[in-house]
Design a protein around this motif. Structure first.
Motif, PDB file in Angstrom:
ATOM      1  N   PRO A 164      60.303  26.273 -49.077  1.00  0.00           N
ATOM      2  CA  PRO A 164      60.352  27.690 -48.927  1.00  0.00           C
ATOM      3  C   PRO A 164      59.948  28.287 -50.471  1.00  0.00           C
ATOM      4  O   PRO A 164      60.364  27.718 -51.455  1.00  0.00           O
ATOM      5  N   MET A 165      59.454  29.577 -50.297  1.00  0.00           N
ATOM      6  CA  MET A 165      59.037  30.356 -51.544  1.00  0.00           C
ATOM      7  C   MET A 165      58.780  31.609 -51.264  1.00  0.00           C
ATOM      8  O   MET A 165      57.672  31.848 -50.654  1.00  0.00           O
ATOM      9  N   GLU A 202      59.841  30.961 -46.466  1.00  0.00           N
ATOM     10  CA  GLU A 202      60.564  31.696 -47.609  1.00  0.00           C
ATOM     11  C   GLU A 202      61.809  32.384 -47.158  1.00  0.00           C
ATOM     12  O   GLU A 202      62.025  32.429 -45.843  1.00  0.00           O
ATOM     13  N   GLN A 216      63.695  30.187 -42.913  1.00  0.00           N
ATOM     14  CA  GLN A 216      64.688  30.127 -43.661  1.00  0.00           C
ATOM     15  C   GLN A 216      65.895  31.321 -43.831  1.00  0.00           C
ATOM     16  O   GLN A 216      65.192  32.279 -44.177  1.00  0.00           O
ATOM     17  N   LYS A 236      70.369  28.379 -44.903  1.00  0.00           N
ATOM     18  CA  LYS A 236      70.366  28.119 -46.214  1.00  0.00           C
ATOM     19  C   LYS A 236      71.741  27.804 -46.913  1.00  0.00           C
ATOM     20  O   LYS A 236      72.411  28.689 -47.014  1.00  0.00           O
ATOM     21  N   HIS A 295      71.317  26.967 -54.194  1.00  0.00           N
ATOM     22  CA  HIS A 295      70.699  27.918 -55.434  1.00  0.00           C
ATOM     23  C   HIS A 295      71.836  28.709 -55.533  1.00  0.00           C
ATOM     24  O   HIS A 295      71.308  29.784 -56.383  1.00  0.00           O
ATOM     25  N   ARG A 337      64.494  23.552 -61.122  1.00  0.00           N
ATOM     26  CA  ARG A 337      62.938  23.414 -60.959  1.00  0.00           C
ATOM     27  C   ARG A 337      62.630  22.833 -62.413  1.00  0.00           C
ATOM     28  O   ARG A 337      62.079  23.879 -63.118  1.00  0.00           O
ATOM     29  N   TYR A 343      59.055  18.139 -57.278  1.00  0.00           N
ATOM     30  CA  TYR A 343      58.202  17.158 -57.570  1.00  0.00           C
ATOM     31  C   TYR A 343      56.800  17.741 -58.411  1.00  0.00           C
ATOM     32  O   TYR A 343      56.145  17.088 -59.086  1.00  0.00           O
ATOM     33  N   GLY A 391      58.859  17.396 -50.561  1.00  0.00           N
ATOM     34  CA  GLY A 391      58.499  18.740 -50.407  1.00  0.00           C
ATOM     35  C   GLY A 391      57.859  19.244 -51.657  1.00  0.00           C
ATOM     36  O   GLY A 391      58.507  18.956 -52.944  1.00  0.00           O
ATOM     37  N   GLY A 413      56.951  22.761 -54.046  1.00  0.00           N
ATOM     38  CA  GLY A 413      57.007  24.118 -54.134  1.00  0.00           C
ATOM     39  C   GLY A 413      55.764  24.671 -54.801  1.00  0.00           C
ATOM     40  O   GLY A 413      54.886  25.003 -54.236  1.00  0.00           O
ATOM     41  N   ARG A 414      56.244  24.741 -56.188  1.00  0.00           N
ATOM     42  CA  ARG A 414      55.263  25.584 -57.274  1.00  0.00           C
ATOM     43  C   ARG A 414      53.875  24.939 -56.968  1.00  0.00           C
ATOM     44  O   ARG A 414      52.734  25.769 -57.049  1.00  0.00           O
TER      45      ARG A 414
HETATM   46  C1  LIG Z   1      58.580  31.702 -56.779  1.00  0.00           C
HETATM   47  C2  LIG Z   1      59.335  30.717 -56.254  1.00  0.00           C
HETATM   48  C3  LIG Z   1      60.062  31.301 -55.088  1.00  0.00           C
HETATM   49  C4  LIG Z   1      61.001  30.339 -54.417  1.00  0.00           C
HETATM   50  N1  LIG Z   1      61.889  30.713 -53.360  1.00  0.00           N
HETATM   51  C5  LIG Z   1      62.392  29.980 -52.658  1.00  0.00           C
HETATM   52  C6  LIG Z   1      63.341  30.457 -51.269  1.00  0.00           C
HETATM   53  O1  LIG Z   1      62.558  31.271 -51.078  1.00  0.00           O
HETATM   54  N2  LIG Z   1      64.017  29.457 -50.961  1.00  0.00           N
HETATM   55  C7  LIG Z   1      64.219  28.304 -51.508  1.00  0.00           C
HETATM   56  O2  LIG Z   1      65.037  27.440 -50.748  1.00  0.00           O
HETATM   57  N3  LIG Z   1      63.696  28.042 -52.480  1.00  0.00           N
HETATM   58  C8  LIG Z   1      62.930  28.566 -53.229  1.00  0.00           C
HETATM   59  N4  LIG Z   1      62.217  28.234 -54.441  1.00  0.00           N
HETATM   60  C9  LIG Z   1      62.564  26.954 -54.927  1.00  0.00           C
HETATM   61  C10 LIG Z   1      61.408  25.914 -54.272  1.00  0.00           C
HETATM   62  O3  LIG Z   1      61.401  25.785 -52.767  1.00  0.00           O
HETATM   63  C11 LIG Z   1      61.623  24.524 -55.122  1.00  0.00           C
HETATM   64  O4  LIG Z   1      62.678  23.922 -54.617  1.00  0.00           O
HETATM   65  C12 LIG Z   1      61.555  24.414 -56.436  1.00  0.00           C
HETATM   66  O5  LIG Z   1      60.179  25.129 -56.858  1.00  0.00           O
HETATM   67  C13 LIG Z   1      61.485  22.994 -56.992  1.00  0.00           C
HETATM   68  O6  LIG Z   1      60.389  22.457 -56.432  1.00  0.00           O
HETATM   69  P1  LIG Z   1      58.625  22.079 -57.089  1.00  0.00           P
HETATM   70  O7  LIG Z   1      59.053  21.470 -58.212  1.00  0.00           O
HETATM   71  O8  LIG Z   1      57.897  21.453 -56.344  1.00  0.00           O
HETATM   72  O9  LIG Z   1      58.220  23.515 -57.640  1.00  0.00           O
HETATM   73  C14 LIG Z   1      61.118  28.998 -55.168  1.00  0.00           C
HETATM   74  C15 LIG Z   1      60.647  28.673 -56.111  1.00  0.00           C
HETATM   75  C16 LIG Z   1      59.529  29.370 -56.736  1.00  0.00           C
HETATM   76  C17 LIG Z   1      58.848  28.862 -57.983  1.00  0.00           C
END
Ligand SMILES: Cc1cc2nc3c(=O)[nH]c(=O)nc-3n(C[C@H](O)[C@H](O)[C@H](O)COP(=O)(O)O)c2cc1C
Ligand code: SF4
Length: 495
Positions: free
Chosen positions: A65-66, A100, A151, A221, A224, A355, A400, A424, A426-427
């Motif tokens: 989710p993002m 998201e 979410q 959820k 965080h 992250r 990751y 999973g 994210g970025r």
């Molecule tokens: C811009 C942005 C928005 C995010 N929004 C959420 C969110 O809405 N809900 C959530 O559980 N995590 C959110 N995250 C965390 C990501 O889901 C993920 O756990 C985190 O970026 C680490 O994974 P990655 O290394 O693949 O980026 C967000 C991360 C970023 C960068």
């Protein structure tokens, strides 16, 4: 010289052997495969023997989710939100875990442009689902094996529902370190037990909306530092929602039973910060104006034993402790929850564990450790949880993206050896949505699209702008916000 130069950068590791040597020099247990496996024999392409809402999940990678800070003022969708969800569909992932964070009520938003999951926004949410499924169908033909959830969140300590720069927090308990950071000055900001009954109804309403618009599951959820995650560490809260493990998880049990009592059969998931550490801050001794120093823990000597985090060693809160996470997974199984997505910490108070990044967000600090240490910490936690949790629970791993070129090599190993059921992303999804689909199809990556963890997608929203991959996605690079972001970073040259 930048603090970052203390650490070896991933792009400087030219071969998988270089990567392995670096991992070994760091003393990490972070295995990887020699090369990217293509086609049907890729471990990442294997369908799971696992059904959610009667659908068998078609491969082993998920979109995390993002949120984008780019909905309408009433929590509806915009073209930017639609575009992001289309790209999620194009990613090739067969599990879209949450999309998201969507607020279950307007005052629970983390920003005034967060999506709200309400009756009024039903048709907007249906459009998101439709655009994602259509995009996926166009590229990959089949959506029968694609599982999509929403979410559900309340932002608790981090609520900014009306103004991008004004906190309106509501918390589970008073926190000896975080209260001063997040403007909590009065017990009136703590949820009362009777208010919690209304909150539970909000979750039930939100789950009904999700079911009505065709989501396969909802994620309740718990991560965080947002509200339900905070309840997991409400050791010091009196009454039925604080103290014992049973009390600290009561909200989850109440929400699940209320959803079921309403007749809603939607499948259930949880995103869990399985471990945490104390809040971090830039080292004052090594910080200069506009240039935060490396992260150091906040002073916690006045609050030992540290009963203010979930998954923290109370006697030494610089250490994680997974014992309650194991208990939590057992609880999830008992409640009929199907998927748990494991993450850690909080992007607000210890982003290096949540992250891992080479470059900090504007309100962060320089990495206090090689970011690979943070990646390995999450991978090893999921490995331990996976080893003990029943197979009836699907576990997703997070964090990751920092692996960059070597993400497919590590991800293949993880799923082949059942260290996690799915990886999973994210970025990486923001920068290069179909990275793993590309890897599986061609055995190669478009390196110019790889997320380099510049953190602009976090720095943007922390400064009132929409989120997006400004450095690598031309859609954002050409927006006026990109210019504003450059100016913000010019004022803070370390970023
Ligand atoms: C811009 C942005 C928005 C995010 N929004 C959420 C969110 O809405 N809900 C959530 O559980 N995590 C959110 N995250 C965390 C990501 O889901 C993920 O756990 C985190 O970026 C680490 O994974 P990655 O290394 O693949 O980026 C967000 C991360 C970023 C960068
Ligand atoms: S802005 Fe782009 S490159 Fe930077 S962390 Fe976010 S997704 Fe990665």
């Amino acid at each position: 010289m930048s603090e970052l130069s203390r650490f070896v950068r991933i792009p400087s590791l030219k071969t998988i052997d270089d990567f392995r040597r670096h991992i070994s020099a760091l003393g990490l247990d972070l295995p990887c495969e020699d090369s990217i496996v293509t086609g049907a024999s890729s471990p990442l392409a294997q369908p799971l023997d696992f059904f959610v809402n009667h659908k068998r999940i078609g491969n082993r990678f998920a979109v995390q989710p993002m949120e984008g800070w780019d909905g309408t003022a009433t929590g509806g969708i915009t073209d930017e939100v639609l575009r992001r969800w289309r790209r999620f569909g194009e990613s090739g992932a067969k599990l879209i875990f949450g999309g998201e964070a969507m607020a279950v009520r307007p005052d629970g938003r983390a920003n005034p442009n967060q999506l709200i999951i309400s009756d009024a926004n039903k048709s907007d949410l249906a459009k998101l689902r439709e655009i994602l499924l259509n995009a996926h169908r166009e590229r990959y033909a089949n959506t029968e094996d694609l599982v999509l959830g929403f979410q559900l969140t309340h932002s608790g300590r981090f609520c900014k529902p009306n103004d991008k720069f004004r906190l309106e927090p509501r918390v589970a308990y008073r926190h000896p370190i975080l209260d001063r950071r997040f403007n909590i000055t009065s017990d009136a900001q703590v949820w009362t037990d009777s208010e919690i009954n209304y909150l539970i109804e909000d979750y039930v309403r939100a789950a009904k909306v999700a079911w009505d618009v065709g989501a396969d599951f909802v994620d309740i959820k718990h991560c965080h530092g947002y509200l339900l995650h905070e309840f997991l560490s409400a050791f010091s809260r009196p009454g039925p929602y604080g103290g014992s493990f049973e009390n600290r998880t009561r909200i989850l049990r109440d929400i699940v039973s209320a959803i079921r009592a309403s007749g809603n059969q939607i499948e259930l998931a949880v995103r869990l910060s399985a471990f945490d550490l104390v809040p971090f801050k830039p080292d004052p001794a090594l910080s200069n104006p506009g240039k935060p120093g490396p992260g150091v823990p906040e002073d916690f000597s006045h609050c030992l034993p540290y009963r203010y985090g979930f998954g923290v060693n109370h006697n030494n809160p610089l250490e994680c402790a997974l014992s309650e996470a194991f208990q939590f997974l057992d609880l999830c199984v008992g409640l009929g929850i199907k998927i748990v997505n494991i993450t850690a910490g909080s992007p607000y108070y210890n982003p290096h564990i949540q992250r891992p990044a080479a470059y900090p967000p504007s309100d962060g600090y320089q990495p206090p450790e090689d970011p690979l240490v943070g990646v390995a910490r999450q991978i090893q936690a999921v490995r331990q949880l996976r080893a003990k949790a029943p197979k009836s629970l699907l576990l997703i791993g997070s964090a990751y993206s920092y692996l960059q070129e070597y993400l497919p090599h590590v991800a293949q190993y993880i799923v082949r050896h059942n260290w996690a059921d799915l990886v999973g992303l994210g970025r990486m999804t923001l920068a290069y949505p179909n990275m793993l689909a590309d890897a599986i199809a061609t055995g190669a990556l478009s390196t110019r699209l790889l997320c380099r963890t510049f953190s602009d997608c976090t720095t943007g929203p922390r400064n009132g702008l929409v989120s997006g991959c400004y450095p690598l996605d031309p859609f954002y690079a050409t927006k006026p916000e990109a210019q504003l972001l450059k100016e913000i970073k010019r004022r803070k040259p370390s970023l």
